[in-house]
Design an enzyme around this catalytic site. Structure first.
Site, PDB file in Angstrom:
ATOM      1  N   GLY A 174      67.478 -27.789  29.776  1.00 17.71           N
ATOM      2  CA  GLY A 174      66.993 -26.891  30.823  1.00 17.71           C
ATOM      3  C   GLY A 174      65.614 -27.258  31.323  1.00 17.71           C
ATOM      4  O   GLY A 174      64.795 -26.387  31.607  1.00 17.71           O
TER       5      GLY A 174
ATOM      6  N   GLY B 254      68.610 -33.206  33.547  1.00 17.30           N
ATOM      7  CA  GLY B 254      70.064 -33.333  33.639  1.00 17.30           C
ATOM      8  C   GLY B 254      70.812 -33.219  32.323  1.00 17.30           C
ATOM      9  O   GLY B 254      71.854 -33.860  32.140  1.00 17.30           O
ATOM     10  N   SER B 255      70.307 -32.363  31.396  1.00 20.84           N
ATOM     11  CA  SER B 255      71.029 -32.215  30.122  1.00 20.84           C
ATOM     12  C   SER B 255      72.417 -31.637  30.355  1.00 20.84           C
ATOM     13  O   SER B 255      73.376 -32.003  29.670  1.00 20.84           O
ATOM     14  CB  SER B 255      70.245 -31.320  29.150  1.00 20.84           C
ATOM     15  OG  SER B 255      70.362 -29.952  29.497  1.00 20.84           O
TER      16      SER B 255
ATOM     17  N   ASP C  95      73.860 -35.322  39.480  1.00 21.51           N
ATOM     18  CA  ASP C  95      73.492 -35.483  38.066  1.00 21.51           C
ATOM     19  C   ASP C  95      74.632 -36.086  37.251  1.00 21.51           C
ATOM     20  O   ASP C  95      74.426 -37.018  36.467  1.00 21.51           O
ATOM     21  CB  ASP C  95      73.095 -34.132  37.453  1.00 21.51           C
ATOM     22  CG  ASP C  95      71.734 -33.653  37.920  1.00 21.51           C
ATOM     23  OD1 ASP C  95      71.168 -34.292  38.821  1.00 21.51           O
ATOM     24  OD2 ASP C  95      71.242 -32.648  37.385  1.00 21.51           O
TER      25      ASP C  95
HETATM   26  N1  LIG Z   1      73.493 -30.264  24.226  1.00 24.26           N
HETATM   27  C1  LIG Z   1      73.885 -29.126  24.816  1.00 24.26           C
HETATM   28  N2  LIG Z   1      74.585 -28.206  24.127  1.00 24.26           N
HETATM   29  C2  LIG Z   1      74.984 -27.059  24.719  1.00 24.26           C
HETATM   30  N3  LIG Z   1      74.722 -26.718  25.993  1.00 24.26           N
HETATM   31  C3  LIG Z   1      74.035 -27.591  26.720  1.00 24.26           C
HETATM   32  C4  LIG Z   1      73.582 -28.836  26.184  1.00 24.26           C
HETATM   33  N4  LIG Z   1      72.913 -29.491  27.144  1.00 24.26           N
HETATM   34  C5  LIG Z   1      72.944 -28.680  28.227  1.00 24.26           C
HETATM   35  N5  LIG Z   1      73.613 -27.552  27.990  1.00 24.26           N
HETATM   36  C6  LIG Z   1      73.847 -26.447  28.941  1.00 24.26           C
HETATM   37  O1  LIG Z   1      73.142 -26.749  30.125  1.00 24.26           O
HETATM   38  C7  LIG Z   1      72.121 -25.747  30.402  1.00 24.26           C
HETATM   39  C8  LIG Z   1      70.878 -26.431  30.959  1.00 24.26           C
HETATM   40  O2  LIG Z   1      71.216 -26.923  32.219  1.00 24.26           O
HETATM   41  P1  LIG Z   1      70.284 -26.828  33.472  1.00 24.26           P
HETATM   42  O3  LIG Z   1      69.732 -25.454  33.658  1.00 24.26           O
HETATM   43  O4  LIG Z   1      71.071 -27.402  34.579  1.00 24.26           O
HETATM   44  O5  LIG Z   1      69.060 -27.797  33.114  1.00 24.26           O
HETATM   45  P2  LIG Z   1      69.072 -29.375  32.915  1.00 24.26           P
HETATM   46  O6  LIG Z   1      70.396 -29.883  33.358  1.00 24.26           O
HETATM   47  O7  LIG Z   1      67.972 -29.870  33.797  1.00 24.26           O
HETATM   48  O8  LIG Z   1      68.758 -29.637  31.489  1.00 24.26           O
HETATM   49  C9  LIG Z   1      71.875 -25.087  29.058  1.00 24.26           C
HETATM   50  O9  LIG Z   1      71.429 -23.766  29.269  1.00 24.26           O
HETATM   51  C10 LIG Z   1      73.259 -25.137  28.417  1.00 24.26           C
HETATM   52  O10 LIG Z   1      74.059 -24.086  28.878  1.00 24.26           O
HETATM   53  C1  LIG Z   2      68.422 -29.002  42.020  1.00 18.82           C
HETATM   54  C2  LIG Z   2      69.490 -30.084  41.892  1.00 18.82           C
HETATM   55  O1  LIG Z   2      69.368 -30.961  43.009  1.00 18.82           O
HETATM   56  C3  LIG Z   2      69.287 -30.910  40.625  1.00 18.82           C
HETATM   57  C4  LIG Z   2      69.290 -30.101  39.366  1.00 18.82           C
HETATM   58  O2  LIG Z   2      68.988 -30.912  38.233  1.00 18.82           O
HETATM   59  P1  LIG Z   2      68.654 -30.251  36.830  1.00 18.82           P
HETATM   60  O3  LIG Z   2      69.835 -29.424  36.411  1.00 18.82           O
HETATM   61  O4  LIG Z   2      67.438 -29.390  36.996  1.00 18.82           O
HETATM   62  O5  LIG Z   2      68.431 -31.405  35.909  1.00 18.82           O
HETATM   63  C5  LIG Z   2      70.857 -29.407  41.916  1.00 18.82           C
HETATM   64  C6  LIG Z   2      72.022 -30.359  42.186  1.00 18.82           C
HETATM   65  O6  LIG Z   2      71.848 -31.372  42.886  1.00 18.82           O
HETATM   66  O7  LIG Z   2      73.120 -30.057  41.712  1.00 18.82           O
HETATM   67 MG   LIG Z   3      71.480 -29.363  35.067  1.00 19.68          MG
END
Ligand SMILES: Nc1ncnc2c1ncn2[C@@H]1O[C@H](COP(=O)(O)OP(=O)(O)O)[C@@H](O)[C@H]1O
Ligand SMILES: C[C@@](O)(CCOP(=O)(O)O)CC(=O)O
Ligand SMILES: [Mg+2]
Length: 383
Positions: free
Chosen positions: A140, A144-145, A203
């Site tokens: 989060g 792009g986790s 992503d």
């Molecule tokens: N290793 C993981 N295990 C479980 N859920 C995950 C994991 N990695 C990501 N997620 C899910 O993705 C969400 C984070 O995604 P997001 O808000 O899009 O941020 P980002 O993609 O930038 O890390 C977490 O709240 C969870 O629901």
């Molecule tokens: C804001 C956005 O452009 C990227 C989101 O990336 P992240 O989940 O914050 O790693 C959304 C998307 O392209 O799906």
């Molecule tokens: Mg994400």
């Protein structure tokens, strides 16, 4: 029988949010991965359940196969082609996840657990197995986790459910063929939809295929970078949620359609100019320096427009101020609202300055990550 997969996180160099509205964006994979181990138990160890272990979180979820079969009996969940989760399927999944009473402090994981159950029941059905997940990425934070979770999960499930073919290679970690990568990417996009609501697909695409890519309206163009792209990532550690931020930008676009259209169009030009600077003819240090100046100016312009979309944050502005003291340019990456910030590290930057910037940022409580940019995408290992 078991399989391991790993899929990288990413940085967005230009175009986050605007890419959801049809503008071009540039992204690159980074060498931080989500790892999945998918294991079908031998008959002697069959526990009769679908188990998800989130190792870094210290959480294990388990659903007896019989319960899943009963819950979904009226739906034909198994599908050989990627499809969107129907509202009924999502309702059932959500209630199965709610029953697990995830601790309040980790409730943000629910959407990831829902995406897991969707991909599992769609690709593999209800058969017992164990899926263990670990991640090198901060969750989060804009790296792009969520996408790398969905890509590594979809690949592992497909690998032990249907035939997947791999490209020949000498190492233990193998790459899937182009058509298999495309299949994984489409399933991962369906998982991202459960986590993000309305993802652009950038992503999951960069996590699957790796390298540096341009992405516009669902179309991927692989880029040929002819210069080193050195980036420092600073994690502000301010928690945020991509889904809420993407919704906020869309709502602003509904309130101010013409102004926001102009903003998205400007970002489209910025991404295209950035692509030209990255792909320009390879040359000596002087022209690298000139190209870096162009990239820095475009990053600054993009950051201004992200502020205009309402996704910057005091912590991000703080990182910008600290790096500006050293004449370095930064912009947020990913959804913003906190999370991570990118700083371009010019080729001629001395190690001494670099160490000072990192120390300065870390003294503010931020965490600095040094990553390799534009490397591998999804890989698989049959153990
Ligand atoms: N290793 C993981 N295990 C479980 N859920 C995950 C994991 N990695 C990501 N997620 C899910 O993705 C969400 C984070 O995604 P997001 O808000 O899009 O941020 P980002 O993609 O930038 O890390 C977490 O709240 C969870 O629901
Ligand atoms: C804001 C956005 O452009 C990227 C989101 O990336 P992240 O989940 O914050 O790693 C959304 C998307 O392209 O799906
Ligand atoms: Mg994400």
């Amino acid at each position: 029988m078991e399989v391991r997969t790993r899929a990288p996180g990413k940085i967005i160099l230009a175009g986050e949010h605007s890419v959801v509205h049809g503008s071009a964006a540039i992204a690159a994979s980074i060498d931080l991965y989500t790892h999945v181990l998918f294991r079908l138990p031998p008959p002697s160890e069959n526990h009769g359940s679908v188990e998800l272990e989130l190792k870094d979180m210290g959480l294990v979820f388990s659903w007896p196969s019989k319960i899943l079969e009963e819950a979904f009996h009226s739906l034909d969940t198994l599908s050989s082609t990627p499809q969107s989760c129907s509202p009924t399927h999502l309702r059932l999944i959500t209630s199965l996840v709610e029953e697990k009473n995830i601790p309040e402090a980790k409730i943000w994981l629910s959407s990831g657990v829902c995406a897991f159950l969707y991909l599992y029941t769609s690709i593999h059905g209800y058969k017992p197995a164990t899926v263990a997940v670990t991640s090198e990425l901060p969750l989060g934070s804009g790296l792009g986790s969520s996408a790398s979770f969905c890509v590594s999960l979809a690949a592992a499930l497909l690998a032990l459910t249907s035939e997947v073919s791999v490209d020949d290679g000498n190492s233990q970690w193998l790459t899937l063929t182009e058509s298999n990568l495309e299949l994984v990417n489409k399933w991962a996009f369906e998982g991202e939809k459960i986590i993000h609501g309305k993802p652009s697909g950038i992503d999951n695409t960069v996590s699957t295929f790796g390298k540096v890519i341009m992405f516009k309206s669902g179309e991927l163009t692989q880029m040929k970078s002819t210069m080193p792209l050195r980036m420092l990532i600073t994690n502000t550690k301010v928690a945020r949620n991509t889904k809420a931020l993407v919704t906020g930008v869309s709502e602003r676009a509904v309130r101010h359609p013409s102004a926001m259209h102009a903003v998205f169009t400007a970002v489209d030009f910025i991404s295209k100019e950035l692509a030209k600077a990255i792909e320009g003819p390879a040359a000596d240090d002087i022209s690298f320096t000139r190209r870096e100046e162009i990239i820095e100016e475009l990053m600054e312009m993009n950051q201004g427009l992200l502020q205009c979309m309402g996704v910057s944050h005091a912590s991000i502005e703080n990182v910008l101020r600290v790096t500006a003291k050293y004449k370095l340019t930064s912009k947020l990456t990913g959804a913003g609202g906190g999370g991570c910030v990118l700083t371009l590290l010019p080729t001629l930057l001395s190690n001494n300055i670099m160490e000072k910037v990192v120390a300065d940022l870390e003294s503010c409580g931020f965490q600095c990550l040094k990553v390799e940019v534009g490397g591998k995408g999804l890989e698989i290992y049959f153990g």
